[in-house]
Design an enzyme around this catalytic site. Structure first.
Site, PDB file in Angstrom:
ATOM      1  N   TYR A 105      -3.037   5.361  90.412  1.00 21.24           N
ATOM      2  CA  TYR A 105      -4.462   5.249  90.717  1.00 21.24           C
ATOM      3  C   TYR A 105      -4.936   3.885  90.263  1.00 21.24           C
ATOM      4  CZ  TYR A 105      -9.521   6.221  90.433  1.00 21.24           C
ATOM      5  OH  TYR A 105     -10.887   6.184  90.578  1.00 21.24           O
ATOM      6  N   ASP A 153      -1.610  -3.177  86.807  1.00 17.68           N
ATOM      7  CA  ASP A 153      -2.871  -2.509  86.513  1.00 17.68           C
ATOM      8  C   ASP A 153      -2.743  -1.910  85.120  1.00 17.68           C
ATOM      9  OD1 ASP A 153      -5.056  -0.935  86.209  1.00 17.68           O
ATOM     10  OD2 ASP A 153      -4.918   0.064  88.156  1.00 17.68           O
ATOM     11  N   LYS A 193     -11.309   0.098  80.419  1.00 16.82           N
ATOM     12  CA  LYS A 193     -11.200   1.098  79.350  1.00 16.82           C
ATOM     13  C   LYS A 193     -11.258   0.492  77.929  1.00 16.82           C
ATOM     14  CE  LYS A 193      -9.754   4.594  82.476  1.00 16.82           C
ATOM     15  NZ  LYS A 193      -8.825   4.682  83.570  1.00 16.82           N
TER      16      LYS A 193
HETATM   17  C1  LIG Z   1      -9.314   4.305  85.102  1.00 16.03           C
HETATM   18  C2  LIG Z   1      -8.424   3.471  85.917  1.00 16.03           C
HETATM   19  C3  LIG Z   1      -8.911   2.575  86.881  1.00 16.03           C
HETATM   20  C4  LIG Z   1     -10.355   2.538  87.286  1.00 16.03           C
HETATM   21  O1  LIG Z   1     -11.197   2.148  86.267  1.00 16.03           O
HETATM   22  P1  LIG Z   1     -12.769   2.522  86.397  1.00 16.03           P
HETATM   23  O2  LIG Z   1     -13.382   1.823  85.244  1.00 16.03           O
HETATM   24  O3  LIG Z   1     -12.812   4.022  86.328  1.00 16.03           O
HETATM   25  O4  LIG Z   1     -13.227   2.018  87.710  1.00 16.03           O
HETATM   26  C5  LIG Z   1      -8.023   1.721  87.496  1.00 16.03           C
HETATM   27  N1  LIG Z   1      -6.722   1.747  87.209  1.00 16.03           N
HETATM   28  C6  LIG Z   1      -6.206   2.596  86.301  1.00 16.03           C
HETATM   29  C7  LIG Z   1      -4.748   2.551  86.000  1.00 16.03           C
HETATM   30  C8  LIG Z   1      -7.034   3.505  85.654  1.00 16.03           C
HETATM   31  O5  LIG Z   1      -6.511   4.383  84.812  1.00 16.03           O
END
Ligand SMILES: *Cc1c(COP(=O)(O)O)cnc(C)c1O
Length: 422
Positions: free
Chosen positions: A142, A237, A265
């Site tokens: 994701y 990511d 995060k």
């Molecule tokens: C949470 C997450 C996102 C998206 O971040 P948001 O601040 O919710 O838009 C993207 N990539 C990864 C791996 C994530 O866990």
């Protein structure tokens, strides 16, 4: 009715599904959500006064727990001087410097407001830098709710059983290529067919959105080599893994040098933040140095920057190895308690995150993750929550520990697991 159900009923009339992010609705575990009024350390308090040990930690950001005094102080000091200027501020440099010093592959960084914005812009930048169109992602990873990346995107969608989503034109995903996680051969085959037009591979270096799935030996190295051979960028990511898998992220832990890195995060210390960074040569393609546009009214917000910088400063002194060891012991303890009850359990654990999959098959990609029995997970989730243990309400998520979870917290959690009846 409890306070949370009353609030949920009201929220559903005002907000679609009563929530501002789907998984919070607890649909897949057939529960109603708790409304949270407070957090302190490893604990949260619901509106009806239930105190729970929190293993969601806002889905990862709170590696220092709720309301860490130094983080709170930094945010309060900043907000007292103004909440937003839309002009450069000192705190942006503090956070940028902390990120660049910690992450080996990041020479320059730009702040945005969410992980989604970070991945969205990283793709734009990769396409503009390479002048190619296609992006390869792994099934079950994701990367936020970026239109073109919502194909086969793990937990939130898996839980709701939406294969992609309506509202995204086919034209938008026609440049997205999919390979199973941990499957270098599939990646190689895609490069053989489309290599000349692949701008980037984007990957979670440790997958965290199909449950925790570590990279197999050689997978990340292989991605690095294939992308280099074909003139494509490698985008890590690290929105979950950054500052969690080690202070140097997954890239530091595995010794891989991605071209671009997405963050979010933890770097916001609990405030809304995202960032992306990488090689100077690529980053300087962004406006106003270069021609690739990206902007944000609230980007580099002084309160979020101050909280993030304080968080990273504290994390730089923390003992990650010790937390990892304690997390492993705790997770292994949970696994053996559940196994003794006769249910199949696979444990994937790395750093301060783990997932217990209710399956007898080792989990190395989304296919194998999906063999996890979601009815068993639901039983586990509901009985743990009743005993004041707050887990992510989906079997395809991580359980996060933090530097403020105590051995007593872990023991209380193990005792609760002992009481579960499947
Ligand atoms: C949470 C997450 C996102 C998206 O971040 P948001 O601040 O919710 O838009 C993207 N990539 C990864 C791996 C994530 O866990």
């Amino acid at each position: 009715m409890t306070d949370s159900s009353l609030l949920f009923e009201k929220a559903r009339q005002l907000i679609p599904g009563g929530v501002n992010s789907p998984v919070r609705a607890c649909k897949s575990v057939d529960c109603e959500p708790l409304f949270i009024s407070k957090g302190y350390g490893s604990r949260i308090l619901s509106e009806e006064g239930q105190e729970l040990i929190d293993y969601v930690m806002s889905w990862g950001p709170l590696l220092l727990g709720h309301c860490h005094p130094e983080v709170t102080r930094a945010a309060r000091e900043a907000v007292e001087h103004g909440s937003s200027f839309g002009a450069p501020c000192r705190q942006e440099i503090d956070l940028a410097e902390a990120i660049v010093q910690a992450l080996p592959a990041v020479e320059m960084v730009r702040m945005v407001n969410s992980g989604t914005e970070a991945t969205m812009t990283a793709l734009r930048l990769a396409r503009s830098f390479t002048r190619k169109n296609k992006v390869l992602k792994c099934v079950g990873c994701y990367h936020g709710h970026v239109d073109s990346l919502l194909a086969e995107a793990g937990s939130g969608l898996a839980t709701l059983c939406i294969p992609g989503t309506p509202g995204v034109p086919e034209d938008t995903v026609k440049h997205t290529l999919l390979a199973p996680y941990n499957d270098l051969q599939a990646v190689e085959a895609l490069f053989e067919n489309h290599g000349a037009d692949i701008a980037a591979v984007i990957v979670e270096p440790v997958a965290g959105n199909m449950g925790l799935v570590p990279p197999q030996e050689g997978f990340l190295q292989g991605l690095r080599e294939i992308t280099r051979q074909h003139g494509a960028l490698l985008i890590f990511d690290e929105v979950i893994t950054g500052f969690r898998m080690s202070f140097a992220g997954a890239q530091g832990r595995f010794g891989i040098d991605p071209d671009l890195t997405c963050l979010g995060k933890i770097i916001g210390g609990g405030f809304p933040v995202g960032a992306f960074g990488g090689k100077k040569q690529i980053m300087e393609q962004l406006a106003p140095c270069g021609d690739t546009y990206q902007a944000g009214t609230l980007s580099g917000n002084p309160v979020a920057m101050a909280a993030g910088a304080a968080t990273l400063q504290i994390l730089s002194r923390m003992d990650y190895d010790q937390l990892e060891k304690r997390t492993q012991d705790f997770a292994a303890g949970l696994k053996s308690i559940l196994e003794a009850k006769g249910v199949p359990v696979q444990l994937n654990c790395l750093g301060s995150a783990f997932t217990l999959f209710f399956t007898s098959q080792p989990v190395s990609d989304f296919e194998s993750a999906k063999t996890s029995d979601q009815r068993l997970f639901q039983t586990f989730y509901t009985q743990m929550r009743r005993q004041n243990i707050y887990l992510a309400p989906s079997g395809f998520e991580c359980t996060f520990t933090s530097f403020v979870h105590t051995d007593q917290d872990f023991q209380t959690t193990l005792d609760a697991a002992e009481n579960i009846h499947f």
